[in-house]
Design a protein around this motif. Structure first.
Motif, PDB file in Angstrom:
ATOM      1  N   LEU A  91       0.823  -1.220   0.000  1.00  0.00           N
ATOM      2  CA  LEU A  91       0.000   0.000   0.000  1.00  0.00           C
ATOM      3  C   LEU A  91       0.854   1.267   0.000  1.00  0.00           C
ATOM      4  O   LEU A  91       0.403   2.326   0.423  1.00  0.00           O
ATOM      5  N   ASP A  92       2.085   1.167  -0.475  1.00  0.00           N
ATOM      6  CA  ASP A  92       2.996   2.305  -0.522  1.00  0.00           C
ATOM      7  C   ASP A  92       2.813   3.056  -1.848  1.00  0.00           C
ATOM      8  O   ASP A  92       3.000   2.482  -2.915  1.00  0.00           O
ATOM      9  N   ARG A  93       2.459   4.320  -1.787  1.00  0.00           N
ATOM     10  CA  ARG A  93       2.182   5.120  -2.989  1.00  0.00           C
ATOM     11  C   ARG A  93       3.405   5.204  -3.904  1.00  0.00           C
ATOM     12  O   ARG A  93       3.274   5.272  -5.120  1.00  0.00           O
ATOM     13  N   SER A  94       4.607   5.178  -3.338  1.00  0.00           N
ATOM     14  CA  SER A  94       5.808   5.289  -4.162  1.00  0.00           C
ATOM     15  C   SER A  94       6.097   4.003  -4.948  1.00  0.00           C
ATOM     16  O   SER A  94       6.949   4.007  -5.835  1.00  0.00           O
ATOM     17  N   ASN A  95       5.396   2.922  -4.650  1.00  0.00           N
ATOM     18  CA  ASN A  95       5.633   1.648  -5.324  1.00  0.00           C
ATOM     19  C   ASN A  95       4.528   1.292  -6.322  1.00  0.00           C
ATOM     20  O   ASN A  95       4.500   0.181  -6.827  1.00  0.00           O
ATOM     21  N   VAL A  96       3.621   2.195  -6.604  1.00  0.00           N
ATOM     22  CA  VAL A  96       2.533   1.884  -7.532  1.00  0.00           C
ATOM     23  C   VAL A  96       2.409   2.964  -8.599  1.00  0.00           C
ATOM     24  O   VAL A  96       2.863   4.093  -8.407  1.00  0.00           O
ATOM     25  N   MET A  97       1.803   2.570  -9.716  1.00  0.00           N
ATOM     26  CA  MET A  97       1.500   3.523 -10.769  1.00  0.00           C
ATOM     27  C   MET A  97       0.189   3.119 -11.427  1.00  0.00           C
ATOM     28  O   MET A  97      -0.163   1.943 -11.450  1.00  0.00           O
ATOM     29  N   VAL A  98      -0.541   4.095 -11.913  1.00  0.00           N
ATOM     30  CA  VAL A  98      -1.817   3.853 -12.582  1.00  0.00           C
ATOM     31  C   VAL A  98      -1.528   3.640 -14.061  1.00  0.00           C
ATOM     32  O   VAL A  98      -0.870   4.473 -14.701  1.00  0.00           O
ATOM     33  N   LEU A  99      -1.997   2.495 -14.586  1.00  0.00           N
ATOM     34  CA  LEU A  99      -1.773   2.152 -15.989  1.00  0.00           C
ATOM     35  C   LEU A  99      -3.068   1.733 -16.659  1.00  0.00           C
ATOM     36  O   LEU A  99      -3.970   1.211 -16.007  1.00  0.00           O
ATOM     37  N   CYS A 100      -3.128   1.929 -17.976  1.00  0.00           N
ATOM     38  CA  CYS A 100      -4.243   1.381 -18.741  1.00  0.00           C
ATOM     39  C   CYS A 100      -3.998  -0.118 -18.897  1.00  0.00           C
ATOM     40  O   CYS A 100      -2.898  -0.611 -18.590  1.00  0.00           O
ATOM     41  N   GLU A 101      -4.994  -0.860 -19.365  1.00  0.00           N
ATOM     42  CA  GLU A 101      -4.849  -2.309 -19.479  1.00  0.00           C
ATOM     43  C   GLU A 101      -3.697  -2.697 -20.407  1.00  0.00           C
ATOM     44  O   GLU A 101      -2.966  -3.634 -20.121  1.00  0.00           O
ATOM     45  N   SER A 102      -3.522  -1.984 -21.508  1.00  0.00           N
ATOM     46  CA  SER A 102      -2.448  -2.303 -22.459  1.00  0.00           C
ATOM     47  C   SER A 102      -1.072  -2.115 -21.827  1.00  0.00           C
ATOM     48  O   SER A 102      -0.214  -2.994 -21.923  1.00  0.00           O
ATOM     49  N   CYS A 103      -0.859  -0.989 -21.205  1.00  0.00           N
ATOM     50  CA  CYS A 103       0.434  -0.721 -20.563  1.00  0.00           C
ATOM     51  C   CYS A 103       0.675  -1.682 -19.398  1.00  0.00           C
ATOM     52  O   CYS A 103       1.808  -2.130 -19.178  1.00  0.00           O
ATOM     53  N   HIS A 104      -0.373  -2.004 -18.648  1.00  0.00           N
ATOM     54  CA  HIS A 104      -0.236  -2.937 -17.532  1.00  0.00           C
ATOM     55  C   HIS A 104       0.171  -4.317 -18.040  1.00  0.00           C
ATOM     56  O   HIS A 104       1.042  -4.971 -17.468  1.00  0.00           O
ATOM     57  N   ARG A 105      -0.439  -4.748 -19.131  1.00  0.00           N
ATOM     58  CA  ARG A 105      -0.103  -6.042 -19.723  1.00  0.00           C
ATOM     59  C   ARG A 105       1.360  -6.066 -20.154  1.00  0.00           C
ATOM     60  O   ARG A 105       2.091  -7.026 -19.905  1.00  0.00           O
ATOM     61  N   LEU A 106       1.827  -4.987 -20.791  1.00  0.00           N
ATOM     62  CA  LEU A 106       3.220  -4.898 -21.228  1.00  0.00           C
ATOM     63  C   LEU A 106       4.187  -4.920 -20.045  1.00  0.00           C
ATOM     64  O   LEU A 106       5.212  -5.597 -20.082  1.00  0.00           O
ATOM     65  N   GLU A 107       3.876  -4.173 -19.000  1.00  0.00           N
ATOM     66  CA  GLU A 107       4.732  -4.145 -17.807  1.00  0.00           C
ATOM     67  C   GLU A 107       4.807  -5.521 -17.148  1.00  0.00           C
ATOM     68  O   GLU A 107       5.872  -5.964 -16.736  1.00  0.00           O
ATOM     69  N   THR A 108       3.670  -6.189 -17.058  1.00  0.00           N
ATOM     70  CA  THR A 108       3.621  -7.514 -16.449  1.00  0.00           C
ATOM     71  C   THR A 108       4.447  -8.500 -17.263  1.00  0.00           C
ATOM     72  O   THR A 108       5.225  -9.282 -16.705  1.00  0.00           O
ATOM     73  N   GLN A 109       4.321  -8.471 -18.585  1.00  0.00           N
ATOM     74  CA  GLN A 109       5.114  -9.361 -19.432  1.00  0.00           C
ATOM     75  C   GLN A 109       6.601  -9.059 -19.321  1.00  0.00           C
ATOM     76  O   GLN A 109       7.426  -9.967 -19.316  1.00  0.00           O
ATOM     77  N   ARG A 110       6.947  -7.784 -19.209  1.00  0.00           N
ATOM     78  CA  ARG A 110       8.345  -7.392 -19.030  1.00  0.00           C
ATOM     79  C   ARG A 110       8.902  -7.980 -17.728  1.00  0.00           C
ATOM     80  O   ARG A 110      10.021  -8.483 -17.691  1.00  0.00           O
ATOM     81  N   GLU A 111       8.118  -7.938 -16.661  1.00  0.00           N
ATOM     82  CA  GLU A 111       8.555  -8.499 -15.378  1.00  0.00           C
ATOM     83  C   GLU A 111       8.709 -10.019 -15.465  1.00  0.00           C
ATOM     84  O   GLU A 111       9.668 -10.580 -14.937  1.00  0.00           O
ATOM     85  N   ILE A 112       7.769 -10.677 -16.119  1.00  0.00           N
ATOM     86  CA  ILE A 112       7.825 -12.134 -16.270  1.00  0.00           C
ATOM     87  C   ILE A 112       9.072 -12.518 -17.071  1.00  0.00           C
ATOM     88  O   ILE A 112       9.793 -13.444 -16.700  1.00  0.00           O
ATOM     89  N   SER A 113       9.335 -11.791 -18.147  1.00  0.00           N
ATOM     90  CA  SER A 113      10.509 -12.069 -18.968  1.00  0.00           C
ATOM     91  C   SER A 113      11.795 -11.872 -18.168  1.00  0.00           C
ATOM     92  O   SER A 113      12.725 -12.668 -18.262  1.00  0.00           O
ATOM     93  N   ALA A 114      11.845 -10.818 -17.379  1.00  0.00           N
ATOM     94  CA  ALA A 114      13.041 -10.546 -16.570  1.00  0.00           C
ATOM     95  C   ALA A 114      13.265 -11.631 -15.519  1.00  0.00           C
ATOM     96  O   ALA A 114      14.395 -11.983 -15.208  1.00  0.00           O
ATOM     97  N   ARG A 115      12.182 -12.177 -14.995  1.00  0.00           N
ATOM     98  CA  ARG A 115      12.289 -13.233 -13.985  1.00  0.00           C
ATOM     99  C   ARG A 115      12.875 -14.506 -14.563  1.00  0.00           C
ATOM    100  O   ARG A 115      13.545 -15.260 -13.879  1.00  0.00           O
ATOM    101  N   HIS A 116      12.636 -14.766 -15.847  1.00  0.00           N
ATOM    102  CA  HIS A 116      13.094 -16.000 -16.481  1.00  0.00           C
ATOM    103  C   HIS A 116      14.479 -15.888 -17.090  1.00  0.00           C
ATOM    104  O   HIS A 116      14.956 -16.831 -17.686  1.00  0.00           O
ATOM    105  N   ARG A 117      15.112 -14.751 -16.947  1.00  0.00           N
ATOM    106  CA  ARG A 117      16.474 -14.578 -17.505  1.00  0.00           C
ATOM    107  C   ARG A 117      17.499 -15.086 -16.555  1.00  0.00           C
ATOM    108  O   ARG A 117      17.427 -15.223 -15.431  1.00  0.00           O
TER     109      ARG A 117
END
Length: 117
Positions: A91-117
Motif C-alpha cells: 500500500l505504498d504510494r511510491s511503489n505503484v502507478m496507474v496504468l491502462c490495461e495495455s500498458c499494464h499487460r506490457l509491464e507484467t510481461q516485461r517483469e515475467i521475462s526478466a524473472r526468467h532470464r
C-alpha cells in the motif's frame, strides 16, 4: 486440442495438459500441489477493503495512464516492485502507478521475462 497457460505461478508457457506445462507437471506430481495454490497468498490482499479504497482513490486522482496518458479506457494500479518481492510495499504510494490495461499487460510481461532470464 485446447491450449491454456500453465497453472504454475510465474510460468507463462502454453500447455495442453490439464493444469501444468510438462516441466511443472512433474514438479506438481512430486509435491501434489493444487493448481494456483501458491498464487493465493498474493491475491488475498487484492480483495481487502484497504486495497480497494487505496486503488480506487489513486485511479480517481490520476484519471489517466501514467505511461501513455490514455483516459478513455479501464485503468488499473500496478506495483513497480512486485508484491512477491516486497509485500511491505503493498500500500505504498511510491511503489505503484496507474496504468491502462495495455500498458499494464506490457509491464507484467516485461517483469515475467526478466524473472526468467
Amino acid at each position: 486440442m485446447k491450449t491454456k497457460l500453465c497453472g504454475w505461478v510465474g510460468c507463462n508457457h502454453i500447455t495442453t495438459n490439464k493444469y501444468y506445462c510438462d516441466k511443472h507437471q512433474a514438479m506438481a506430481d512430486a509435491q501434489r500441489v493444487k493448481p494456483f495454490q501458491n498464487a493465493k497468498r498474493f491475491t488475498e490482499n487484492y480483495q481487502s477493503h484497504e486495497w480497494r479504497k487505496f486503488s480506487y482513490g489513486l485511479i480517481k486522482e490520476m484519471g489517466c495512464c501514467e505511461k501513455c496518458g490514455a483516459s478513455d479506457c479501464r485503468l488499473t494500479v500496478h506495483h513497480i516492485i512486485p508484491v512477491r518481492y516486497a509485500p511491505e510495499l503493498f500500500l505504498d504510494r511510491s511503489n505503484v502507478m496507474v496504468l491502462c490495461e495495455s500498458c499494464h499487460r506490457l509491464e507484467t510481461q516485461r517483469e515475467i521475462s526478466a524473472r526468467h532470464r
